[in-house]
Design an enzyme around this catalytic site. Structure first.
Site, PDB file in Angstrom:
ATOM      1  N   THR A  97       0.818  -1.214   0.000  1.00 39.26           N
ATOM      2  CA  THR A  97       0.000   0.000   0.000  1.00 39.26           C
ATOM      3  C   THR A  97       0.850   1.262   0.000  1.00 39.26           C
ATOM      4  O   THR A  97       2.008   1.245   0.394  1.00 39.26           O
ATOM      5  CB  THR A  97      -0.957   0.026   1.225  1.00 39.26           C
ATOM      6  OG1 THR A  97      -1.827   1.141   1.119  1.00 39.26           O
ATOM      7  CG2 THR A  97      -0.182   0.112   2.522  1.00 39.26           C
ATOM      8  N   ARG A  98       0.221   2.325  -0.491  1.00 38.53           N
ATOM      9  CA  ARG A  98       0.828   3.673  -0.427  1.00 38.53           C
ATOM     10  C   ARG A  98      -0.184   4.619   0.188  1.00 38.53           C
ATOM     11  O   ARG A  98      -0.094   5.823   0.049  1.00 38.53           O
ATOM     12  CB  ARG A  98       1.161   4.174  -1.836  1.00 38.53           C
ATOM     13  CG  ARG A  98       2.276   3.443  -2.516  1.00 38.53           C
ATOM     14  CD  ARG A  98       2.467   3.987  -3.924  1.00 38.53           C
ATOM     15  NE  ARG A  98       1.527   3.447  -4.873  1.00 38.53           N
ATOM     16  CZ  ARG A  98       1.032   4.121  -5.909  1.00 38.53           C
ATOM     17  NH1 ARG A  98       1.367   5.380  -6.116  1.00 38.53           N
ATOM     18  NH2 ARG A  98       0.198   3.536  -6.730  1.00 38.53           N
ATOM     19  N   ASN A  99      -1.208   4.052   0.834  1.00 36.85           N
ATOM     20  CA  ASN A  99      -2.324   4.846   1.328  1.00 36.85           C
ATOM     21  C   ASN A  99      -2.633   4.544   2.775  1.00 36.85           C
ATOM     22  O   ASN A  99      -2.289   3.486   3.279  1.00 36.85           O
ATOM     23  CB  ASN A  99      -3.581   4.499   0.520  1.00 36.85           C
ATOM     24  CG  ASN A  99      -3.647   5.275  -0.763  1.00 36.85           C
ATOM     25  OD1 ASN A  99      -3.718   6.499  -0.737  1.00 36.85           O
ATOM     26  ND2 ASN A  99      -3.602   4.571  -1.870  1.00 36.85           N
TER      27      ASN A  99
END
Ligand code: ZN
Lengths: 382, 75
Positions: A192-194
């Site tokens: 993830t990057r969120n």
């Protein structure tokens, strides 16, 4: 436990005493300065995150990866990892020379034995790896900015520091031992990057249902304006790991890695990396590692259909949304209602609300996550 | 460039493969690609065998377990 990629977990981290001795003897070596993102690659190589890579790629591996998605020995590998230097430095360096790789403040990071020296056609590389040579694509721009000479060679890591976020930074050796101690034989990796919203949670719960453990592995590092800050992502996932999911079934650890936005090829890289960490399964959702409209919504999943088995099971999961008639998060596989009943998690809407200090609707994001994010010193990258 | 002799039969078979694939322009480039792979594989294997100094000991494992405990990953 799943075997590392290429069946060999690379460990090129020098022991303290060896690192110190090497550093003392390295005064006469030529220094090559690396920017922050390349330092991450060096550390990832040494720690086995990129197993079976032992250094920056030589020409044979480079060309094979670019054109055939494989290392020269036939192991699947999607993204070239190179060390680029100026023509002057390149001309001066000899094959067989040992060089000292230093960071932006001239601190020793690693030594590299130069084994190859070559050049490439950036346009061809871009078209093969990113499917486009459009300079607007951040990955393409990166390749276009490479210096003209590429060096290949094995590295040995001197600086094994793990800041920032040392407490969340585990190597494959560590996660493998951890999974083993926990008695996990199957583990789902989640990239993830969120900060987590309910649709992410839905995917993670599928992983938790299917396998012994969930490995939440956020990518940390250089971000785009409007992305969640690393701090915000970690705070939110720390809460998920400790207050929402059963503590014993989740491991949260970061992955310092530069995003290339290579879409499908990057999905393969992300899967291989998680395999090296000891994951047996890896979730690929919609728009994996994409940017703009360069790749199809499910290109990151489809590429695995034409790829030989890489030894990790890909969980190809559908786009999920909240359906007001199902009264839950669902996908087109589980909900028979119409578009009008469905609300997708829009990044733009979430950002606007949080920036205004407002709680995101609870069907989209857990209220406690909204509140925790609002309290962060900085939620989004400027 | 060095020359290598191949039995006619093998050459004919390779030629067929090359004609069917779009990746290689002629038998020579195909053969050279295959041989490069073989050489790389040999080198990989030998470097793997010399990587003994990088394998880790019981002491290393204890150190890892200690770190995992200190960071709260293990009880
Ligand atoms: Zn529904």
């Amino acid at each position: 436990m799943i075997e590392p990629h290429g069946n060999l977990l690379i460990n090129r981290v020098l022991r303290n005493e060896d690192a110190q001795r090497l550093q003392e003897r390295s005064g006469h070596l030529r220094h090559i300065r690396l920017h922050e993102e390349l330092v991450k690659d060096v550390k990832n190589i040494a720690r086995g995150v990129y197993s079976p890579l032992t250094g920056f790629m030589g020409k044979t591996d480079f060309e094979s990866v670019v054109h055939h998605l494989k290392l020269a020995n036939g192991t699947v590998w999607p993204i070239p990892f190179v060390l680029d230097v100026t023509q002057t430095v390149g001309d001066d360096i000899t094959i067989g020379e040992q060089v000292l790789l230093v960071d932006e403040v001239d601190q020793a990071v690693a030594v590299m034995m130069v084994q190859d020296k070559y050049s490439c056609d950036a346009k061809v590389v871009a078209e093969q790896v990113f499917g486009t040579s459009d300079n607007e694509h951040p990955g393409v721009a990166m390749v276009q900015q490479w210096q003209p000479v590429l060096l290949g060679g094995d590295i040995e890591l001197i600086d094994n520091s793990k800041e920032p976020f040392n407490q969340y930074n585990l190597d494959p050796l560590e996660t493998r031992l951890l999974f083993q101690e926990k008695g996990w034989t199957t583990v789902t990796g989640f990239q993830t990057r969120n900060a987590p919203h309910r649709a992410h949670e839905y995917l993670q719960r599928i992983g938790l249902e299917l396998t012994d453990g969930l490995f939440i592995n956020p990518v940390i590092g250089k971000k785009k304006t409007g992305d969640f800050t690393d701090q915000a992502i970690l705070a939110a996932y720390d809460y998920m790991a400790k207050q929402v999911y059963p503590r014993q079934r989740v491991v949260l650890s970061i992955l310092p890695l530069q995003m290339r936005y290579a879409g499908p090829r990057e999905a393969i890289l992300h899967a291989i990396i998680r395999k090296n960490f000891g994951c047996s399964h890896f979730i690929v959702g919609r728009d994996h590692a994409g940017v703009g409209n360069y790749y199809g919504t499910y290109a990151g999943q489809e590429i695995f259909n034409s790829l030989e088995d890489i030894g990790i099971t890909i969980l190809k999961l559908e786009n999920s949304f909240h359906c007001k008639r199902c009264e839950t998060i669902a996908t087109s596989k589980t909900c028979g209602h119409s578009e009008a009943d469905r609300t997708g998690p829009s990044g733009t809407v979430i950002r606007k609300l949080l920036q205004a200090g407002e709680v995101v609707p609870t069907e989209i994001m857990r209220p406690e996550i909204s509140e925790l994010l609002i309290q962060q010193a900085q939620i989004f990258v400027d | 460039m060095a020359q290598v002799q191949l039995p006619d039969e093998v050459y004919a078979q390779l030629e067929k493969i090359v004609q069917q694939s779009k990746e290689f322009s002629d038998v020579a480039s195909y053969v050279s690609y295959i041989l490069q792979q073989v050489v790389e594989k040999k080198q990989q294997t030998s470097s793997a065998q010399t990587k003994q100094d990088h394998t880790y000991s019981q002491a290393d494992e204890d150190k890892i377990r200690e770190r995992l405990k200190n960071l709260g990953y293990l009880d």
